[in-house]
Structure formats: C-alpha cells, structure tokens
Design a protein around this motif. Structure first.
Motif, PDB file in Angstrom:
ATOM      1  N   LEU A   1       0.815  -1.205   0.000  1.00 51.40           N
ATOM      2  CA  LEU A   1       0.000   0.000   0.000  1.00 51.40           C
ATOM      3  C   LEU A   1       0.856   1.266   0.000  1.00 51.40           C
ATOM      4  CD1 LEU A   1      -2.763  -1.087   2.545  1.00 51.40           C
ATOM      5  CD2 LEU A   1      -2.831  -1.183   0.045  1.00 51.40           C
ATOM      6  N   GLN A   2       2.162   1.131   0.295  1.00 51.09           N
ATOM      7  CA  GLN A   2       3.097   2.255   0.313  1.00 51.09           C
ATOM      8  C   GLN A   2       3.673   2.436  -1.087  1.00 51.09           C
ATOM      9  OE1 GLN A   2       4.525   4.002   3.373  1.00 51.09           O
ATOM     10  NE2 GLN A   2       4.933   5.385   1.702  1.00 51.09           N
ATOM     11  N   ALA A   3       3.639   3.665  -1.602  1.00 56.34           N
ATOM     12  CA  ALA A   3       4.205   3.938  -2.925  1.00 56.34           C
ATOM     13  C   ALA A   3       5.716   3.777  -2.878  1.00 56.34           C
ATOM     14  CB  ALA A   3       3.838   5.344  -3.375  1.00 56.34           C
ATOM     15  N   VAL A   4       6.247   2.896  -3.759  1.00 59.25           N
ATOM     16  CA  VAL A   4       7.677   2.575  -3.756  1.00 59.25           C
ATOM     17  C   VAL A   4       8.197   2.633  -5.188  1.00 59.25           C
ATOM     18  CG1 VAL A   4       9.441   0.932  -3.066  1.00 59.25           C
ATOM     19  CG2 VAL A   4       7.275   1.020  -1.813  1.00 59.25           C
ATOM     20  N   SER A   5       9.435   3.178  -5.340  1.00 55.84           N
ATOM     21  CA  SER A   5      10.097   3.158  -6.640  1.00 55.84           C
ATOM     22  C   SER A   5      11.530   2.695  -6.467  1.00 55.84           C
ATOM     23  CB  SER A   5      10.082   4.553  -7.285  1.00 55.84           C
ATOM     24  OG  SER A   5      10.971   5.425  -6.603  1.00 55.84           O
ATOM     25  N   VAL A   6      12.065   2.097  -7.525  1.00 57.54           N
ATOM     26  CA  VAL A   6      13.474   1.685  -7.554  1.00 57.54           C
ATOM     27  C   VAL A   6      14.082   2.322  -8.790  1.00 57.54           C
ATOM     28  CG1 VAL A   6      15.099  -0.220  -7.667  1.00 57.54           C
ATOM     29  CG2 VAL A   6      12.934  -0.499  -6.425  1.00 57.54           C
ATOM     30  N   CYS A   7      15.207   3.059  -8.593  1.00 61.76           N
ATOM     31  CA  CYS A   7      15.869   3.676  -9.741  1.00 61.76           C
ATOM     32  C   CYS A   7      17.358   3.385  -9.686  1.00 61.76           C
ATOM     33  CB  CYS A   7      15.624   5.181  -9.792  1.00 61.76           C
ATOM     34  SG  CYS A   7      16.381   6.107  -8.448  1.00 61.76           S
ATOM     35  N   GLU A   8      17.949   3.276 -10.860  1.00 58.82           N
ATOM     36  CA  GLU A   8      19.391   3.036 -10.978  1.00 58.82           C
ATOM     37  C   GLU A   8      20.107   4.379 -11.023  1.00 58.82           C
ATOM     38  OE1 GLU A   8      22.635   1.099 -14.074  1.00 58.82           O
ATOM     39  OE2 GLU A   8      20.509   0.562 -14.239  1.00 58.82           O
ATOM     40  N   ASN A   9      21.038   4.590 -10.086  1.00 61.24           N
ATOM     41  CA  ASN A   9      21.759   5.860 -10.014  1.00 61.24           C
ATOM     42  C   ASN A   9      22.717   5.994 -11.189  1.00 61.24           C
ATOM     43  OD1 ASN A   9      20.536   6.631  -7.604  1.00 61.24           O
ATOM     44  ND2 ASN A   9      22.025   5.508  -6.385  1.00 61.24           N
ATOM     45  N   SER A  10      22.811   7.204 -11.700  1.00 54.32           N
ATOM     46  CA  SER A  10      23.742   7.464 -12.798  1.00 54.32           C
ATOM     47  C   SER A  10      25.086   7.883 -12.228  1.00 54.32           C
ATOM     48  CB  SER A  10      23.191   8.570 -13.704  1.00 54.32           C
ATOM     49  OG  SER A  10      23.102   9.795 -12.980  1.00 54.32           O
ATOM     50  N   THR A  11      26.123   7.712 -13.047  1.00 51.89           N
ATOM     51  CA  THR A  11      27.483   8.070 -12.609  1.00 51.89           C
ATOM     52  C   THR A  11      27.860   9.489 -13.004  1.00 51.89           C
ATOM     53  OG1 THR A  11      28.361   7.139 -14.655  1.00 51.89           O
ATOM     54  CG2 THR A  11      28.247   5.674 -12.733  1.00 51.89           C
ATOM     55  N   ASP A  12      26.998  10.155 -13.790  1.00 50.53           N
ATOM     56  CA  ASP A  12      27.322  11.510 -14.250  1.00 50.53           C
ATOM     57  C   ASP A  12      26.581  12.589 -13.481  1.00 50.53           C
ATOM     58  OD1 ASP A  12      24.796  10.998 -15.112  1.00 50.53           O
ATOM     59  OD2 ASP A  12      25.212  11.255 -17.263  1.00 50.53           O
ATOM     60  N   GLY A  13      25.956  12.231 -12.341  1.00 48.82           N
ATOM     61  CA  GLY A  13      25.274  13.216 -11.514  1.00 48.82           C
ATOM     62  C   GLY A  13      23.865  13.517 -11.929  1.00 48.82           C
ATOM     63  N   LYS A  14      23.380  12.894 -13.010  1.00 49.49           N
ATOM     64  CA  LYS A  14      22.017  13.129 -13.461  1.00 49.49           C
ATOM     65  C   LYS A  14      21.036  12.314 -12.619  1.00 49.49           C
ATOM     66  CE  LYS A  14      23.259  14.189 -18.256  1.00 49.49           C
ATOM     67  NZ  LYS A  14      23.072  13.811 -19.681  1.00 49.49           N
ATOM     68  N   PRO A  15      19.717  12.683 -12.616  1.00 49.99           N
ATOM     69  CA  PRO A  15      18.724  11.921 -11.852  1.00 49.99           C
ATOM     70  C   PRO A  15      18.695  10.462 -12.290  1.00 49.99           C
ATOM     71  CG  PRO A  15      17.814  14.017 -12.560  1.00 49.99           C
ATOM     72  CD  PRO A  15      19.122  13.881 -13.242  1.00 49.99           C
ATOM     73  N   GLY A  16      18.442   9.574 -11.329  1.00 51.98           N
ATOM     74  CA  GLY A  16      18.430   8.150 -11.614  1.00 51.98           C
ATOM     75  C   GLY A  16      17.254   7.747 -12.495  1.00 51.98           C
ATOM     76  N   ILE A  17      17.414   6.617 -13.216  1.00 56.31           N
ATOM     77  CA  ILE A  17      16.395   6.096 -14.125  1.00 56.31           C
ATOM     78  C   ILE A  17      15.567   5.044 -13.388  1.00 56.31           C
ATOM     79  CG2 ILE A  17      15.979   4.927 -16.324  1.00 56.31           C
ATOM     80  CD1 ILE A  17      17.145   7.746 -16.532  1.00 56.31           C
ATOM     81  N   LEU A  18      14.244   5.160 -13.452  1.00 56.62           N
ATOM     82  CA  LEU A  18      13.349   4.225 -12.781  1.00 56.62           C
ATOM     83  C   LEU A  18      13.450   2.844 -13.429  1.00 56.62           C
ATOM     84  CD1 LEU A  18      10.193   6.492 -12.347  1.00 56.62           C
ATOM     85  CD2 LEU A  18      11.692   5.667 -10.524  1.00 56.62           C
ATOM     86  N   THR A  19      13.616   1.818 -12.598  1.00 58.41           N
ATOM     87  CA  THR A  19      13.646   0.434 -13.084  1.00 58.41           C
ATOM     88  C   THR A  19      12.447  -0.355 -12.606  1.00 58.41           C
ATOM     89  OG1 THR A  19      14.960  -0.248 -11.164  1.00 58.41           O
ATOM     90  CG2 THR A  19      16.168   0.427 -13.144  1.00 58.41           C
ATOM     91  N   GLU A  20      11.768   0.145 -11.550  1.00 63.64           N
ATOM     92  CA  GLU A  20      10.601  -0.564 -11.034  1.00 63.64           C
ATOM     93  C   GLU A  20       9.777   0.387 -10.189  1.00 63.64           C
ATOM     94  OE1 GLU A  20       8.076  -3.130 -11.205  1.00 63.64           O
ATOM     95  OE2 GLU A  20       9.979  -4.153 -11.685  1.00 63.64           O
ATOM     96  N   VAL A  21       8.446   0.308 -10.304  1.00 64.64           N
ATOM     97  CA  VAL A  21       7.519   1.015  -9.427  1.00 64.64           C
ATOM     98  C   VAL A  21       6.391   0.060  -9.099  1.00 64.64           C
ATOM     99  CG1 VAL A  21       8.041   3.312 -10.348  1.00 64.64           C
ATOM    100  CG2 VAL A  21       6.194   1.974 -11.363  1.00 64.64           C
ATOM    101  N   ASN A  22       5.734   0.265  -7.952  1.00 59.18           N
ATOM    102  CA  ASN A  22       4.620  -0.617  -7.603  1.00 59.18           C
ATOM    103  C   ASN A  22       3.287   0.044  -7.941  1.00 59.18           C
ATOM    104  OD1 ASN A  22       4.460   1.266  -5.605  1.00 59.18           O
ATOM    105  ND2 ASN A  22       4.340  -0.198  -3.909  1.00 59.18           N
ATOM    106  N   THR A  23       2.210  -0.713  -7.679  1.00 58.46           N
ATOM    107  CA  THR A  23       0.871  -0.242  -8.022  1.00 58.46           C
ATOM    108  C   THR A  23       0.506   1.022  -7.247  1.00 58.46           C
ATOM    109  OG1 THR A  23       0.217  -2.531  -8.453  1.00 58.46           O
ATOM    110  CG2 THR A  23      -1.560  -0.924  -8.151  1.00 58.46           C
ATOM    111  N   ALA A  24       0.916   1.068  -5.928  1.00 61.09           N
ATOM    112  CA  ALA A  24       0.594   2.229  -5.104  1.00 61.09           C
ATOM    113  C   ALA A  24       1.254   3.499  -5.659  1.00 61.09           C
ATOM    114  CB  ALA A  24       1.041   1.984  -3.664  1.00 61.09           C
TER     115      ALA A  24
END
Length: 990
Positions: A482-505
């Motif tokens: 029920l908690q909104a969760v995201s998983v993102c891969e951090n970049s090495t160049d300082g840019k915002p990370g890219i989402l690899t997984e999010v849940n339904t919430a």
C-alpha cells in the motif's frame, strides 16, 4: 835513569785500567744488546699489526660474501676478490716475519691451511648463491665453517700472545741492559781523563747507533701510518677513560668530524642518546673484568645529525694490571643493518599477509602433492592443523581423490595457473564444502610447487537458492504494498536516476501508468523538479540514506501534493540503486498549517495578556506608591479616632489591592514558566516564625488564635527556596485565617523522612473555619475559583491564593492534599524535600525583617531623586528629609546628569520610566561617560515594574540595587544605608 813508580800508584793504575776495561766491555755489550733488542721489538710490533690485519681481513671476507648473498649485487664481488688477495698477502708477510721463530712455525702452517679452507668455504657459498641465496646462507652458518673460524681466531690469539710475551721479554732485557750500562758509566766516572775520553767515545758511538735506530723507527712509523690512514675502517686509540688520542682520516667519512675535532673528546659524544647507557655498561664490564677484546654493535649520531649503525672492536692494552689504553676499530654497518631489517620486514610482511588472508591458502608440491604450508584460514575452513598436514598430501587427507588431484595438476602444468574454478572438497570432519579456488605454479628453492587459494562459497550457494525464493516473495510484496515505492538506478554523471521498477501504489499516487515510468527519471516525468532532486545532495555527493524528507511533488494531472520521501541506496551486482518510499501528507500539512496558525494566535494572545498585566501592574503601582506613602506620612501626624479609622481603612484597602496585583503577577509568571527556584541555605524556624509574626495581628483583630508548632526533629537549617516557602505558607495560612471567624489557625511542621543529604518536611495548616464541601475540593485550586460563589462577596479575594500555593508546591515535586468538614474546618497538608546542611551561621529572616523595619537615621546623606510623578516626589522628599537626609529632585534623566555634573551626592534614587531620558539611559551615561568618583556613585532603581527579570535587568544596566513600587519607607531607607555605608540606628522599635 830509571824512574821508580810507587807500588800503590801502579796498583791504582792497574785497577783503573781494569775498571776502564770492564766498563768499556760492559758498555759495549749492553749497547749491542740494546740495538738487537730494538730490532726485535720493531719486528714483533709489525708481526702483531699483521696478525690484527689477518683477523680484520678474515672478517671482511665473510662480511663481503654475506653482502653478495643477501643483496644479490655482484658489485660486491670486486671487494671480495680484493679482500681475498689482501688476506693471502698478509699471511705471506706474516710467515716471512716469523720464519726465525720456532714457536710460531707450527701456528703459521696451521693458519695457512685454515685460511685457505675459509676461502674455499666462502667461494663455495658464493657458487651456491648463484642457485639459491637461502641455501648459501645455510651453508655459511654450518658447524664446520664455524669451527674453522674459531680455529683461525684461536691460532691468531695464540700467535698474538706469543708475540706479546716476546715483546715484554725484549723490553725487560732492554731495560736491564740499559741499567747495567749506566752502572758501568758511574763506576768509570771517577777514573782519570782517559776514562772520560773513552766514555765520550763510547757515547758518540752509541749516539750514532741510536740515530740509525731512530731513522729505522721513523721509516717503520711512516709505513705503519700509511697503513693506519688507508685502512678501510675507522681506527682510533683512547686512554683508559675513553678520551680519544689518535684517529685515522676514515673518521671524517663516517662521522663528518675531522680527526682533530675529536681528539681529546670522549668517544661517547658520538653515541646516539638511546644507546649511551647500554654502551657505557658494556665497556665498563670490559674494563672491570679485564676482557681483552670485545665486539659491540650500536648506533652513533654524525655531525649532521644522521643516525648510523657501527660495529666497534675494542682491544684493551694493559701494562700488567694497569689498563693503559684502548685500540678500537669501527666499521659502518648501516647498509647491512638496513638490508637485514628490510629482509626481516619482508619476511614478516609475507607471513602476516599469508596468515591474515581471508582466503584459505596452501603451498603444495607439484609432483607428490605433499602440503608444505597452510595458513590460519585453511585450518578454519578445512579443520586441519599444521601438524595434521605435515608430510601429508591432499589425497592422504581425503581432501581430494587421486583422479581429482591428477586433473588439477595436469591443467596447471599446461596453463601455469587456474582462476576462479568451483569444486567440492572434504573437510577433516567429513563435511563436503563448495569452494572457488585459484592456483598458480611457482618455484620454491628450485622445487615446483602449486600455491592454491580457496574461498568457501557453501553458504553462498545455499543463499543463492534462498535468494531466488526471496526475490519471488519480494516482488509479490512489492507489487501489493500500500506504500508507494520506486526503484531507480543511479547514474554516474550526476544526473537523476532512471526508474527500473515502481509498484501499483506509486502509479495510483501519481496517477500514472507503470509503462510510462520505466526507463525515465522523476524529473522527466514531471513528478518532481530537478532542483528539488539536487536539494537532496550534500556537497555535490548524493546522500546515501534520507528519512522523511518533505518535498513538493506533482501528479501527472499537474495537481501539487506534499510528500515525505525516505530512501536508501544499495549496491547490487556492482550497480547503485535507490529505493524510495513516498508518503502523501498533503492533508496532514493543511491541518498542521492550521494548527501552527492557531498556536501563533494563542501565543500572541498570551504575550498580549502578559504585556497587559505588566502595564496594568505598573500603572496601578505608580499611584499606589503615592497612596501608601501619603498614608504612612499621615499616620505620623496627630489624628483623632475618626481620622485614624479612615486612615486604617485606606491602609487596609491599599494592602488588599497590592495583594491582588501581586497574585495576578505571580500566576502570570507561573503560567509563563518563568519561576526559578533558588537553592540556598536558610533558617526554616525563622521562616515559620516570620509567617506567624505577619499574620498574628490580623488574627487578634478577628479574635482568632494563631499558633504554630515546630517538631524537635525538624533541622534548624536546610537548603532550598525560602521566599517560595514563605509565599506558600502565607497564602495557605492567610486563606485559613480569612475563612475562620472563631477558634484557631495552626501551622505545624515535622520531619517526614531523611536520606543521605536530603530531608523531607511535612507541613500542615489547620483551621476551624467554614470548611469545604467534598464535591468542591477539586475546584478550589483552579484560577479565579472559590469553594462557593457567595464567599467572594462575603470574604473577598481573587481566588488565586490557593492556585499559586498549589502550583509552587507541585513545581517543587510536592502535592497539596485537603481534608475538610463543612462548618468544622479544614486541614491543608503538603510535603517538600530540602537539602540537609550543617552550616552553623545562617541569616535569621525574622530578625532581618525586624531590623529592616527599625527606624533609620539618614542625617548627613545627600540624595538625588529622579522621579517624574509629582505625588511620589512629595512622598519621597517627606520620608527622606524626615530622617535627616538632604534631597534634590529632578523629573528626567538629562537633569540627573546635569545635577551630578554640578554637585556631589551620596546616592541616586533612579526611576525607570521618565520623559526625555529614562533611568537605563541615564545610568549607562553615568557609568560609561563620566569620570570617577561620580561614575561610581551608588544608583538605586525605583520601578513600578514587578515582572520576573526586572531586578536582573536593573543590575545589568549598572545599577546597584532595586526597590519595587510601592515601597515602605523602612525598606527604602534600609537600602540607602546599605549602599551608602551609613549605620542603622539601634534604638528599639516603639
């Protein structure tokens, strides 16, 4: 004509001739013996020097060979060959010198054999070194070579002893010959002129021979000095105390000092401080025990401050039992020490790495599989100790089968190494473990070995299976959370990370489809501003963990929401991921903002109320100062009974009004949390007596008995806040007296308990008044509340007295309890804890109060009064001049400064609020701008403000004291006396 010579003359002549002949004969023989002895002494000294050279060169031969073996540097071979040639030449020279000495012939033959043997041993070691340095070192350390060295040293010592004995014998014979020669000369000294001529002849002949011997000695000295100056080591001699006499030039190369700089100085001046005592003890032992020769290694400090290692051989030269000097040879062994230290460090470093490695390591012979060595991790992993594996192969220990070992050996023979292969092994306990192993083919002392490293992955293999199951469970939980969760891969160049997984919430919270999120960053999706993403970084480096970071985000629809973000960064398969939890707190933030607004309004209302109370107190106290002051002055005049009655009414009304004001201020300070309790020693008996002293007149006026009882167990002195205790007792006892028309009011106190340095006292206030209904007892401590609404009309009061007393007790850790019977009376009880003290001389508050109310003589005191209220000016002038003081009055701060510039005063009574310049500004000007003694004049504040901190504010402004309006004349006069130093009048109160 024959001349007859007297017989006795002939006899004397014959005797003279015989004496002259004998003296001449003995002189000749002794001169010849002296010349021969001189040659033998010179030869013997040269022989001794060559023996020392052979011994030194033998040591040099060994040291040079060791340097070659230890370093592997062939440059040292030239030094070795040169040293070997010098040694052979020295032995040949020594053999030539002693060829006529039968006692030394056997020794020299043996010495030649052992020297040749030593050369062969060292040559063999150098040959072995070409194949194995370790075997060469072992060969050099074998017993046969050691015995050979000891035999050489023994032969040299024996030869040296023979030569020393011969030298001593020659010197003794030379001394005897010289003595006999002197005897012959003395006997012939009285003989006739012929004896004198003969003696002169003999002397002349002797001088010629001595000059020849001196030339020979000088030539020998030049030869020896050349050897002395060009020898490879530092050579010096010192007296028996250690002071240098002769040094060769090599000392400059070693120490940086010229020889002449060290002559006359003690050898210990060159020793490094940390070695000084040890070296002194060493040579003291040699001197005390008459040890002929010692060898000592130690550190010296050069002229430039550099530390070097040296090896010093010290030979003690004795004349019988008397030590005449030391002959020392010093060799620089810094390089050798450095190499030895490096070798030891290298070995230790390898052993530490080997034993502390997190991998199990084994060294195994290639052909037969015998285990040569294992580390501690191998023992921990397989269970075998070093003793278990000694002489055993991996097949013998059942770690591997024969086929398994053969396959591994064949592979490493072909490829030279194996990297990161997985295999199962059997431990000592029979358990099967799975390991990742790597091995490499190496040679140890020419024998091929395999160095194998094992990493136990048994648990890892088990965890891999568990992890697969766990991942399956995680994905199920992640998707359904029920908690909104995201998983993102951090970049090495300082840019915002890219989402690899999010849940339904997550999708529901941000009104977005999962397919739209994967592969994109939160800023790209428009869910968060990129500047807000950078705000979660510190110093250019992203934070690893963030908990409940509040941030404004947006749904895909554009609706703004407030979220609490928590994230953690983890490393998986060499990549960095950020797992983020989103909690929507938009509604909560709205509620919080409303609560903050309400809180601010409430605090503003409280501050407004406090300011109103303070201003109200000030505005009431100012005219009351005039009312109370005029009432006091009026009471000092002749009044009839009716006028006295009116005056008493005014006084009573004023005191009642002042009590009300004080109670309102007290409750305001209590509610604001500005009450601070003191911890000072005081006389509790005096406090009780003072409360009784102030309330007893009111009790008598009502026809009520007021009494107090102090139990014997109550200590006389305690530590706490005496002012607050007086206030509590005065409020409770005063309240009891107010509601009691007949009977009594009694205050009792007794000790409830005592522990260490604490004592708890129990107080009780009992009355026979109107009492309180049980259903109203809980209400009497509420602000502005009384037991019955009718009592306020009959008895008056604000309803704050009990509230203040109750809160002061509670703030000190106590509680007031009430027992009451309507119509029969009430008992109020409370207990407080105080510090127990043994101080003997504490102030008696009651006596101080009486003393402050004693009449005061102010005669001779000049006072400057700053007061803008005309009534108060008149009251103060009347009070002060009535006691003999001289008073000047001004109505603002500027006039205070003008009058002080023109006149001298003993004290200034300074009102705080005045037009033009207030009391604080005037005081600051006096203290900072005026010169002594006027800048140091006592200043007593007169203020109608009575809020907490007013006293400190006055003192911080530079005032000496503080009197609150309205004041009693006795209180004001007592303060004036205190700060001017005038003595109080000691006449009794009338």
């Amino acid at each position: 004509m024959l001349i007859r010579v007297p017989r006795n003359v002939v006899f004397i002549f014959l005797l003279t001739c015989i004496a002259i002949g004998s003296a001449a004969y003995y002189s000749y023989k002794n001169i010849e013996l002296t010349s021969r002895s001189g040659k033998l002494v010179s030869t013997t000294k040269e022989t001794l020097f060559l023996i020392e050279g052979v011994q030194s060169q033998t040591t040099n031969l060994e040291e040079t060979a060791k340097q070659v073996i230890l370093t592997g540097n062939n440059d040292f071979l030239d030094d070795y060959d040169s040293t070997q040639q010098q040694l052979t030449q020295s032995v040949a020279s020594l053999k030539e010198l002693i060829k006529d000495n039968p006692a030394q012939e056997k020794n020299i033959r043996s010495l030649e054999l052992h020297v040749r043997k030593e050369s062969k041993i060292v040559d063999s070691a150098l040959l072995i070194r070409a194949f194995s340095a370790a075997n060469a070192r072992i060969f050099l350390a074998t017993g046969n070579r050691k015995d050979n060295i000891e035999e050489i040293n023994a032969l040299l010592a024996n030869m040296k002893e023979i030569e020393n004995n011969l030298l001593i014998y020659m010197e003794e014979e030379n001394s005897k010959a010289t003595y006999k020669s002197v005897q012959a000369i003395i006997l012939s000294a009285g003989v006739a002129f012929m004896l004198i001529l003969w003696l002169l002849y003999l002397l002349n002949s002797d001088i010629s021979k001595r000059k020849k011997a001196e030339r020979l000695a000088l030539e020998n000295e030049k030869k020896y000095r050349s050897i002395f100056e060009h020898v490879g080591d530092v050579v010096y001699t010192s007296d028996f105390k250690g002071y240098c006499k002769i040094l060769n030039p090599r000392v400059t190369e070693l120490t940086g000092y010229l020889p002449e700089e060290l002559i006359g100085k003690h050898f210990s001046t060159l020793i490094a401080p940390g070695w000084l005592e040890e070296v002194r003890q060493h040579y003291f032992y040699q001197f005390k025990n008459k040890v002929d020769s010692t060898l000592k290694e130690f550190q010296i400090i050069t002229k430039t401050g550099k530390i070097k290692w040296v090896e010093q051989k010290a030979v003690m030269i004795r004349d019988g039992d008397w030590v005449s000097e030391f002959q020392c040879t010093v060799r620089d062994i810094t390089e050798r020490k450095t190499m030895e230290s490096a070798l030891v460090h290298s070995n230790n470093k390898f052993q530490n790495i080997f034993n502390s490695s997190p991998f199990a390591i084994a060294l195994i012979q290639l052909e037969n599989g015998i285990i040569q060595d294992i580390n501690d991790e191998f023992t921990s992993m397989f269970g075998f100790t070093k003793d278990d594996v000694k002489g055993q192969s991996t097949v013998d220990l059942a770690i591997l089968t024969e086929d398994e070992r053969t396959k591994m050996v064949d592979y490493v023979k072909t490829h030279g190494s194996t990297k990161n292969r997985e295999h199962s092994y059997r431990t000592k306990s029979g358990a099967i473990i799975t390991c990742i192993y790597s091995n490499i083919l190496i040679e140890v002392d020419g024998v091929p070995n395999i160095l194998v490293m094992f990493s136990n992955i048994t648990e890892l293999k088990r965890l891999e299976g568990a992890l697969a199951e766990s991942n399956k469970k995680f994905l199920t939980i992640f998707s359904s959370s029920l908690q909104a969760v995201s998983v993102c891969e951090n970049s090495t160049d300082g840019k915002p990370g890219i989402l690899t997984e999010v849940n339904t919430a997550f999708c529901e919270l941000f009104k977005i489809k999962k397919s739209e999120t994967i592969g994109r960053s939160l800023p790209e999706l428009g869910l968060i501003a990129e500047t807000d993403m950078r705000g979660m970084s510190s110093g250019g480096t992203a934070k690893k963990i963030v908990v409940n970071h509040e941030i404004t985000m947006a749904r895909k629809t554009g609706e703004k929401i407030t979220c609490l973000i928590s994230f953690n960064e983890v490393e998986l398969s060499g990549k960095s991921y950020r797992i983020t939890l989103f909690n929507d707190i938009t509604e909560r933030k709205k509620l919080e903002n409303e609560l903050v607004y309400a809180k601010n309004k409430a605090e503003e209302s409280t501050r407004t109320k406090e300011l109103f109370v303070a201003n109200m107190s000030h505005e009431i106290r100012t005219p009351m100062t005039g009312i109370i002051g005029l009432s006091e002055l009026l009471g000092q005049t002749q009044l009839n009974s009716e006028q006295q009655e009116y005056l008493d009414g005014i006084r009573h009304s004023s005191e009642s009004l002042l009590t009300i004001i004080n109670e309102i201020l007290d409750i305001s300070k209590i509610n604001a949390g500005k009450i601070i309790f003191e911890k000072i020693p005081f006389n509790i008996h005096s406090i009780i007596k003072h409360v009784a002293f102030t309330l007893e007149p009111r009790a008598k006026a009502k026809g009520v008995t007021f009494k107090f009882t102090i139990d014997k167990s109550v200590p006389e002195k305690v530590v706490g806040d005496s002012v607050r205790l007086s206030q509590i007792l005065w409020n409770l006892a005063g309240n009891a007296l107010k509601f009691t028309e007949q009977g009594f009011v009694e205050v009792t106190v007794k000790k409830q308990s005592e522990e260490n340095d604490k004592v708890r006292l129990l107080f009780a206030i009992k009355d026979t008044g109107i009492g309180i209904d049980n259903n109203r007892i809980s209400d009497i401590f509420e602000e502005f509340t009384q037991a019955e609404t009718t009592t306020s009309r009959k008895y008056g009061g604000t309803g704050l007295g009990l509230t203040i007393a109750n809160k002061l007790v509670e703030m000190q850790g106590g509680k007031i309890t009430v027992e009451s019977i309507p119509g029969a009376g009430s008992t109020f009880t409370f207990s407080l804890e105080y510090g127990n003290t043994s101080q003997a001389n504490l102030p008696d508050i009651t006596n101080e109060k009486l003393l402050s109310e004693s009449p005061v003589d102010l005669a001779g005191i000049s006072i400057l009064l700053a007061e803008d209220n005309k009534v108060n000016q008149g009251v103060c002038r009347k009070i002060l001049t009535g006691r003999g003081a001289k008073v000047d009055i001004v109505d603002d701060g500027k006039k205070v400064i003008e009058n002080l510039n023109a006149n001298m005063y003993d004290i200034i009574l300074m009102d705080i609020q005045m037009p033009e310049m207030d009391g604080y500004e005037a005081t600051n000007f006096i203290r900072s701008k005026m010169q002594l003694p006027k800048s140091g004049i006592p200043i007593l504040a007169l203020t109608a403000f009575a809020m907490e901190g007013e006293n400190e504010k006055c003192l911080n402004a530079g005032m000496n004291g503080y009197v609150s309006k309205p004041f009693k004349s006795s209180e004001l006069c007592a303060k004036i006396v205190q700060f001017t130093g005038k003595k109080k009048q000691t006449a009794p109160i009338i």
